[in-house]
Design a protein around this motif. Sequence first.
Motif, PDB file in Angstrom:
ATOM      1  N   UNK A  55       0.862  -1.192   0.000  1.00  0.00           N
ATOM      2  CA  UNK A  55       0.000   0.000   0.000  1.00  0.00           C
ATOM      3  C   UNK A  55       0.896   1.238   0.000  1.00  0.00           C
ATOM      4  N   UNK A  56       1.456   1.610  -1.152  1.00  0.00           N
ATOM      5  CA  UNK A  56       2.421   2.717  -1.209  1.00  0.00           C
ATOM      6  C   UNK A  56       1.823   4.065  -0.837  1.00  0.00           C
ATOM      7  N   UNK A  57       0.526   4.218  -1.011  1.00  0.00           N
ATOM      8  CA  UNK A  57      -0.167   5.407  -0.526  1.00  0.00           C
ATOM      9  C   UNK A  57      -1.561   4.991  -0.079  1.00  0.00           C
ATOM     10  N   UNK A  58      -2.151   5.844   0.738  1.00  0.00           N
ATOM     11  CA  UNK A  58      -3.407   5.468   1.383  1.00  0.00           C
ATOM     12  C   UNK A  58      -4.456   5.012   0.372  1.00  0.00           C
ATOM     13  N   UNK A  59      -4.937   3.787   0.552  1.00  0.00           N
ATOM     14  CA  UNK A  59      -6.012   3.255  -0.274  1.00  0.00           C
ATOM     15  C   UNK A  59      -5.595   2.747  -1.629  1.00  0.00           C
ATOM     16  N   UNK A  60      -4.301   2.812  -1.942  1.00  0.00           N
ATOM     17  CA  UNK A  60      -3.793   2.337  -3.235  1.00  0.00           C
ATOM     18  C   UNK A  60      -2.969   1.073  -2.979  1.00  0.00           C
ATOM     19  N   UNK A  61      -3.470  -0.058  -3.453  1.00  0.00           N
ATOM     20  CA  UNK A  61      -2.805  -1.325  -3.203  1.00  0.00           C
ATOM     21  C   UNK A  61      -2.031  -1.765  -4.437  1.00  0.00           C
ATOM     22  N   UNK A  62      -0.850  -2.313  -4.198  1.00  0.00           N
ATOM     23  CA  UNK A  62       0.021  -2.761  -5.290  1.00  0.00           C
ATOM     24  C   UNK A  62       0.630  -4.103  -4.901  1.00  0.00           C
ATOM     25  N   UNK A 132      -5.562  -3.731   4.959  1.00  0.00           N
ATOM     26  CA  UNK A 132      -4.407  -4.341   4.301  1.00  0.00           C
ATOM     27  C   UNK A 132      -4.502  -5.857   4.365  1.00  0.00           C
ATOM     28  N   UNK A 133      -4.991  -6.395   5.486  1.00  0.00           N
ATOM     29  CA  UNK A 133      -5.153  -7.842   5.604  1.00  0.00           C
ATOM     30  C   UNK A 133      -6.180  -8.342   4.597  1.00  0.00           C
ATOM     31  N   UNK A 134      -7.284  -7.627   4.480  1.00  0.00           N
ATOM     32  CA  UNK A 134      -8.328  -8.026   3.530  1.00  0.00           C
ATOM     33  C   UNK A 134      -7.809  -7.975   2.097  1.00  0.00           C
ATOM     34  N   UNK A 135      -7.094  -6.903   1.746  1.00  0.00           N
ATOM     35  CA  UNK A 135      -6.583  -6.780   0.385  1.00  0.00           C
ATOM     36  C   UNK A 135      -5.608  -7.900   0.057  1.00  0.00           C
TER      37      UNK A 135
END
Length: 690
Positions: A55-62, A132-135
Motif C-alpha cells: 500500500x504505497x499510498x493510502x487506499x492504493x494497493x500494489x 491491508x489484511x483483507x486486500x
Amino acid sequence: MIIVDKSIPGEAFQLGVCYYPEQWPEQMWDDDYKRMRDIGFSIVRMGEFAWNFFEPEEGVFAFDLFDRAINLAYQHGLKVILGTPTATPPAWMTHKYPEILNVTSDGVQYQHGMRRHYNYSSPVYRNYCAKITEAMAVHYADHPGVVGWQIDNELNCEVNVFYSEADHAAFRAWLKEKYGSLDVLNQAWGTVFWNQSYSDWGQVHLPRTTPSNSANPHQTLDEKRFISDNTISFARLQAEILRKLAPQQWVTTNGMFGHLDNHAMTDELLDFFSHDSYPNFATLWNDAGRENPLMDRISSNQLAKVRSVSPNFCIMEQQSGPGGWVNKIAQSSPKPGQMRLWTYQSVAHGADMLLYFRWRTATFGTEIYWHGINDYHNQPNRRVAEAADISRELAKIGVAIAGSRYVSEVAILQDYDNEWDGEFDLWHGPLTKESLYSWAKSLQFNHIPYDYLYLKDTSALDDLIQYKVLIYPHPAIMSEETAELLKQYVAGGGKLLFGARTGYKDKRGHCRMSPFPGPVADLCGVTVEDFTLIVNEKSTPNIRWTDGGNEAGTPADLFNDILRPANEKVETLAVFDGDYYAGKPALTRNPYGSGEAYYYGAAFSREVADALIVRLGIKPALQDWAELPPEVEVAIREKQNRRFAFLLNYSDHPVQARLLRGTEDMLEGVRLAAGELNLPPYGVKVLELE
C-alpha cells in the motif's frame, strides 16, 4: 491444557528460510531461489515488513513486486508463508494519524523510525490493519504457492506496555465488561487503601507515573490481563479476515513475549503456534557467573513452554549466525556445529517446521549485524555448508519424526496470573524465577525430560494425570477451583511439589485472611507459622535432611516459610539449620489419597531439586539404554510405538556416552552396538529406541 489439534499439519519435516525480496535487486532472486532449493529448503517466509510495497499510498494497493517474488518462488518449488505487515506501519500513516503511535507511561509518544511503535487500541490503526489484511487475503487466497499466513510479527516484542489515549479508553471498556460497576472495581482493586476510590469512569486509567514509581498492585495485574486480551483482540481482527477470505491457508503468528496469553490466542485463533529461537541470547542474559551455567541450552526451557502451546510447532526464525543491532546487542558467531545443534534442539522439542533467519545478512538498516546464512558477499561460507548438511539429514529422518510427540513424565506448572503478578510483586516473583531455573537445570543435567503445563480456567484433571510428578514452585495466587483440581490429581496417585509463598492470594491479588498456604493447606498438611524474606546470602540458613540424606550445607534460598505439620501423617524431610527457627520444618511430605504433596519453605535451588529427584524416584529417560554425561541433553519423541532419542552435546569438547544396548543411528544410517558412543563438540545423535 495441551490442545492436541493445535499442531502443524503434514507428514514430513519442512525446512526453509526467511527472505526479503524487497531488500534485494530483482535480478538476484532467481539465483537465491535456486540455491535455496539446492540446499534442500522447501519453504520461505516473506512480506512481514513490507506495508509500503503493498500500500504505497493510502487506499492504493500494489502487489506487482510480491506477485513476481512469489510466482518465481513457486516456479522453483518453494512454498510461501506471507506475513501481514502490521508490525511496521508506513510513514504516510503515522504522519497523518499520529494517534496510532504508542506512548510511554510518562506520556511521551513514540515516533516513526523503528518497528512495533504502534498501539493495538487505535480504531484508526485497526481499520487500516483490517484493510491491508483483507486486500492481501483476497489477492493471495487462491495462489497455489501461498500455504499460510503469519499475523503481524512478534506481538509484544520490543515493548509490551501501552499508554496511548486509545489504550486508556480501551482499558476502561475492558474493566466495565469485567466488573460491571465502579463499586465492584473499587472492591477488586482495594481502592479504599490510600484513598484511591473512583467515582467516575473517566478517573480510571492504566497505571501511570507515581511517587516512588509504584502503583496499585491489583491495577497492575489487571493491566497485564487487559494487555493480553487487547493483543489477542488485535490478532483476532486479522485472523477472522484470513479465515473468511483465505480458508484453505493456515494461520499462525510468531514469538513468545510478555503480557500475552499465547495459549488462549492459539486456542481461539491459530492453527498452530510459531516461535523464534535465538539460543545465543543466553550468552548475554544468562548466568555465566554461576557454576555449570545452562547458557544456550536454556533455550530448551523456552521451547518446552512453546510446546505447551502447540505440541508440534513451527520455528519461524532459527538463529543461523551472530545477532546484533547497530546500537545494541552484539553476539559472537556460532561455533562450527552450533547452528546444527540449535536446529536439533528445536526439533527435539517438537518443531516440525523450521525456517532460518535469514537467507542473507542485510547490507543496510538496524540489523546489518543480524547475520543470515549468507554473508554480504554472497559467496560460499561454512554456515551455508552447515545448512546443507542439516537439510540432507532432515530429509533422511523427516518423515519418521514428523508428527511425533515429546514424551515426559514430569511437568512444571505455571499460570499467567502469577507470572504477571510476580513482575510487580517482589515477595514472590524473584522466587519463581530462581526455582524455574533451578528445576530446569536439575532436570536437564539428570537427563529427565519435562514439560510446562499452564493452568487456566478450562484445565481439567485429564491434563494433569498424564504426569507422574508436577512442580508448582510459588503459586501465590491460587483459586479454590485450582486447589480442588490439584487435590484430585494428588488423590489419584500424583506427586505434587509446592514452594514458599503458595496460596496466600485470591484471583484479585488480595491476601487471604486464613493461614498459609490457603486453599491447599489441607492438601499439604501444614501451616506456615512464620516467614521471612532473606535479604542477603550471608543470612541464608541451610537445611538439614532428616531422612538419612547426606546433602549437607544446602542453602534455603530467598524466602523462608517456617512450617508446622497439621497432623501426625506429615513427614518432615528437612529442617532449617540456622537463625531463630533452627530445627523447624523446612520440607514436608503429606500423603493425600493415593498420592503425595510436598511443601518446601524456600525457593528451590539446584541442590534441593537434585535431592528431591532422588526421593521422588524420577529416573533418567534412557536409564535402560544409555549412560550420559551431564553435557548432553536428552529428549524423546514418540509416534505409533516408535521412539526417537535426541542426544545433544552443548559443550565445546567431545564427550563420551555409553550405550547399554544396540540401536539405530538415524542420521548416519548405521547400526550401533552396545558400548562407547562418542559425541563431538556440539554434536548430535538421533537414535531409534527399538
